[in-house]
Design a protein around this motif. Structure first.
Motif, mmCIF file in Angstrom:
data_model
loop_
_atom_site.group_PDB
_atom_site.id
_atom_site.type_symbol
_atom_site.label_atom_id
_atom_site.label_comp_id
_atom_site.label_asym_id
_atom_site.label_seq_id
_atom_site.Cartn_x
_atom_site.Cartn_y
_atom_site.Cartn_z
ATOM 1 N N ALA A 1 0.846 -1.191 0.000
ATOM 2 C CA ALA A 1 0.000 0.000 0.000
ATOM 3 C C ALA A 1 0.889 1.252 0.000
ATOM 4 C CB ALA A 1 -0.910 0.002 1.213
ATOM 5 N N VAL A 2 0.668 2.126 -0.981
ATOM 6 C CA VAL A 2 1.489 3.327 -1.153
ATOM 7 C C VAL A 2 0.646 4.586 -0.978
ATOM 8 C CG1 VAL A 2 3.066 2.153 -2.737
ATOM 9 C CG2 VAL A 2 1.139 3.438 -3.667
ATOM 10 N N PHE A 3 1.333 5.696 -0.726
ATOM 11 C CA PHE A 3 0.678 7.001 -0.671
ATOM 12 C C PHE A 3 1.703 8.054 -1.069
ATOM 13 C CE2 PHE A 3 2.435 6.057 3.442
ATOM 14 C CZ PHE A 3 2.917 7.250 3.951
ATOM 15 N N PRO A 4 1.260 9.193 -1.619
ATOM 16 C CA PRO A 4 2.185 10.216 -2.098
ATOM 17 C C PRO A 4 2.736 11.094 -0.978
ATOM 18 C CG PRO A 4 -0.062 10.902 -2.531
ATOM 19 C CD PRO A 4 -0.134 9.525 -1.937
ATOM 20 N N LEU A 5 4.025 11.408 -1.102
ATOM 21 C CA LEU A 5 4.701 12.320 -0.186
ATOM 22 C C LEU A 5 5.089 13.581 -0.942
ATOM 23 C CD1 LEU A 5 7.238 9.811 1.432
ATOM 24 C CD2 LEU A 5 5.018 10.519 2.354
ATOM 25 N N HIS A 6 5.307 14.655 -0.231
ATOM 26 C CA HIS A 6 5.834 15.867 -0.850
ATOM 27 C C HIS A 6 7.230 15.567 -1.390
ATOM 28 C CE1 HIS A 6 2.820 18.931 -0.040
ATOM 29 N NE2 HIS A 6 2.559 18.246 1.063
ATOM 30 N N HIS A 7 7.755 16.445 -2.209
ATOM 31 C CA HIS A 7 9.093 16.272 -2.779
ATOM 32 C C HIS A 7 9.856 17.590 -2.709
ATOM 33 C CE1 HIS A 7 6.866 17.997 -6.131
ATOM 34 N NE2 HIS A 7 8.028 18.410 -6.595
ATOM 35 N N PRO A 8 11.174 17.501 -2.597
ATOM 36 C CA PRO A 8 11.967 18.733 -2.584
ATOM 37 C C PRO A 8 12.236 19.231 -4.008
ATOM 38 C CG PRO A 8 13.369 16.852 -2.166
ATOM 39 C CD PRO A 8 11.977 16.327 -2.294
ATOM 40 N N THR A 9 12.223 20.529 -4.173
ATOM 41 C CA THR A 9 12.572 21.169 -5.435
ATOM 42 C C THR A 9 13.529 22.310 -5.112
ATOM 43 O OG1 THR A 9 10.416 20.656 -6.393
ATOM 44 C CG2 THR A 9 11.687 22.378 -7.474
ATOM 45 N N ASP A 10 14.733 22.209 -5.614
ATOM 46 C CA ASP A 10 15.751 23.225 -5.341
ATOM 47 C C ASP A 10 15.907 23.478 -3.844
ATOM 48 O OD1 ASP A 10 16.259 23.549 -8.086
ATOM 49 O OD2 ASP A 10 14.603 24.982 -8.257
ATOM 50 N N SER B 1 7.847 20.839 -1.541
ATOM 51 C CA SER B 1 6.685 21.160 -2.375
ATOM 52 C C SER B 1 5.477 21.595 -1.554
ATOM 53 C CB SER B 1 6.313 19.966 -3.258
ATOM 54 O OG SER B 1 5.984 18.834 -2.472
ATOM 55 N N CYS B 2 5.540 21.458 -0.220
ATOM 56 C CA CYS B 2 4.418 21.921 0.616
ATOM 57 C C CYS B 2 4.343 23.445 0.643
ATOM 58 C CB CYS B 2 4.520 21.362 2.027
ATOM 59 S SG CYS B 2 5.837 22.056 3.050
ATOM 60 N N GLY B 3 5.446 24.104 0.242
ATOM 61 C CA GLY B 3 5.453 25.560 0.186
ATOM 62 C C GLY B 3 5.910 26.238 1.460
ATOM 63 N N ASP B 4 6.108 25.467 2.527
ATOM 64 C CA ASP B 4 6.570 26.035 3.791
ATOM 65 C C ASP B 4 8.089 26.176 3.737
ATOM 66 O OD1 ASP B 4 7.318 26.656 6.387
ATOM 67 O OD2 ASP B 4 6.209 24.991 7.304
ATOM 68 N N THR C 1 10.931 21.313 7.903
ATOM 69 C CA THR C 1 12.094 20.554 8.370
ATOM 70 C C THR C 1 12.044 19.096 7.917
ATOM 71 O OG1 THR C 1 10.990 20.034 10.456
ATOM 72 C CG2 THR C 1 12.405 22.017 10.396
ATOM 73 N N SER C 2 11.053 18.752 7.123
ATOM 74 C CA SER C 2 10.901 17.388 6.637
ATOM 75 C C SER C 2 10.651 17.397 5.134
ATOM 76 C CB SER C 2 9.752 16.708 7.379
ATOM 77 O OG SER C 2 9.720 15.338 7.085
ATOM 78 N N ALA C 3 11.433 18.192 4.413
ATOM 79 C CA ALA C 3 11.222 18.387 2.972
ATOM 80 C C ALA C 3 11.211 17.061 2.211
ATOM 81 C CB ALA C 3 12.308 19.297 2.405
ATOM 82 N N GLY C 4 10.106 16.825 1.554
ATOM 83 C CA GLY C 4 9.972 15.634 0.719
ATOM 84 C C GLY C 4 9.681 14.362 1.483
ATOM 85 N N TRP D 1 9.538 3.115 8.455
ATOM 86 C CA TRP D 1 10.906 3.132 7.945
ATOM 87 C C TRP D 1 10.948 4.028 6.728
ATOM 88 C CZ3 TRP D 1 11.969 1.105 3.039
ATOM 89 C CH2 TRP D 1 10.993 0.271 2.490
ATOM 90 N N VAL D 2 12.111 4.543 6.429
ATOM 91 C CA VAL D 2 12.292 5.453 5.302
ATOM 92 C C VAL D 2 13.392 4.906 4.412
ATOM 93 C CG1 VAL D 2 13.004 7.767 4.605
ATOM 94 C CG2 VAL D 2 11.590 7.461 6.642
ATOM 95 N N LEU D 3 13.123 4.821 3.131
ATOM 96 C CA LEU D 3 14.126 4.466 2.139
ATOM 97 C C LEU D 3 14.316 5.701 1.278
ATOM 98 C CD1 LEU D 3 15.906 2.425 0.648
ATOM 99 C CD2 LEU D 3 13.899 1.792 -0.682
ATOM 100 N N ASP D 4 15.446 6.335 1.397
ATOM 101 C CA ASP D 4 15.726 7.573 0.691
ATOM 102 C C ASP D 4 16.612 7.253 -0.511
ATOM 103 O OD1 ASP D 4 15.981 10.185 -0.049
ATOM 104 O OD2 ASP D 4 16.797 10.867 1.859
ATOM 105 N N VAL D 5 16.012 7.209 -1.695
ATOM 106 C CA VAL D 5 16.738 6.870 -2.917
ATOM 107 C C VAL D 5 17.138 8.161 -3.612
ATOM 108 C CG1 VAL D 5 16.592 5.702 -5.133
ATOM 109 C CG2 VAL D 5 15.451 4.719 -3.142
ATOM 110 N N ASP D 6 18.427 8.395 -3.714
ATOM 111 C CA ASP D 6 18.955 9.599 -4.355
ATOM 112 C C ASP D 6 19.290 9.273 -5.806
ATOM 113 O OD1 ASP D 6 20.307 11.843 -5.225
ATOM 114 O OD2 ASP D 6 21.407 12.102 -3.357
#
Length: 111
Positions: A27-36, A40-43, A47-50, A90-95
């Motif tokens: 089961a998946v759900f969308p998260l915000h993402h960092p841009t520059d 993307s939340c605009g704040d 402190t939790s970008a993306g 858990w978090v899997l951060d794929v760069d």
């Protein structure tokens, strides 16, 4: 709509991965993402970008239904992917810029 049909309708790379996970029963759900460097939340002080949910109920909104997953990634094609894991988190951060997708693909095919 099948996962394959959804993939051909501009779901995008992250959407393709989200659909592939959903087709595995994850089961998946969308998260915000960092841009520059900005979330993307605009704040600008985020402190939790993306790494936080785009949907109202976060992990409780998670789905394996292809139409639902496809709809999310059509709306937010650059969204990161969250996986509902039950009680554990858990978090899997794929760069991607550092070969992360290649490494993840290698791990998926080793099983």
């Amino acid at each position: 709509m099948t996962g394959q049909l959804a993939l051909s309708q501009s779901a995008g790379t992250m959407g393709e991965h989200a659909l592939a996970y959903a087709e595995r029963g994850w089961a998946v759900f969308p998260l915000h993402h960092p841009t520059d460097g900005v979330c993307s939340c605009g704040d600008l002080t985020c402190t939790s970008a993306g790494k936080h949910p785009r949907t109202l109920h976060g992990g409780r909104d998670a789905s394996c239904v292809a139409d639902v997953v496809h709809g999310w990634w059509r709306r937010w094609p650059d969204a990161n992917i969250g996986l509902a894991t039950g009680g554990a988190v858990w978090v899997l951060d794929v760069d991607a810029g550092k070969g992360g997708f290649t490494s993840l693909s290698a791990l998926e095919f080793e099983r």
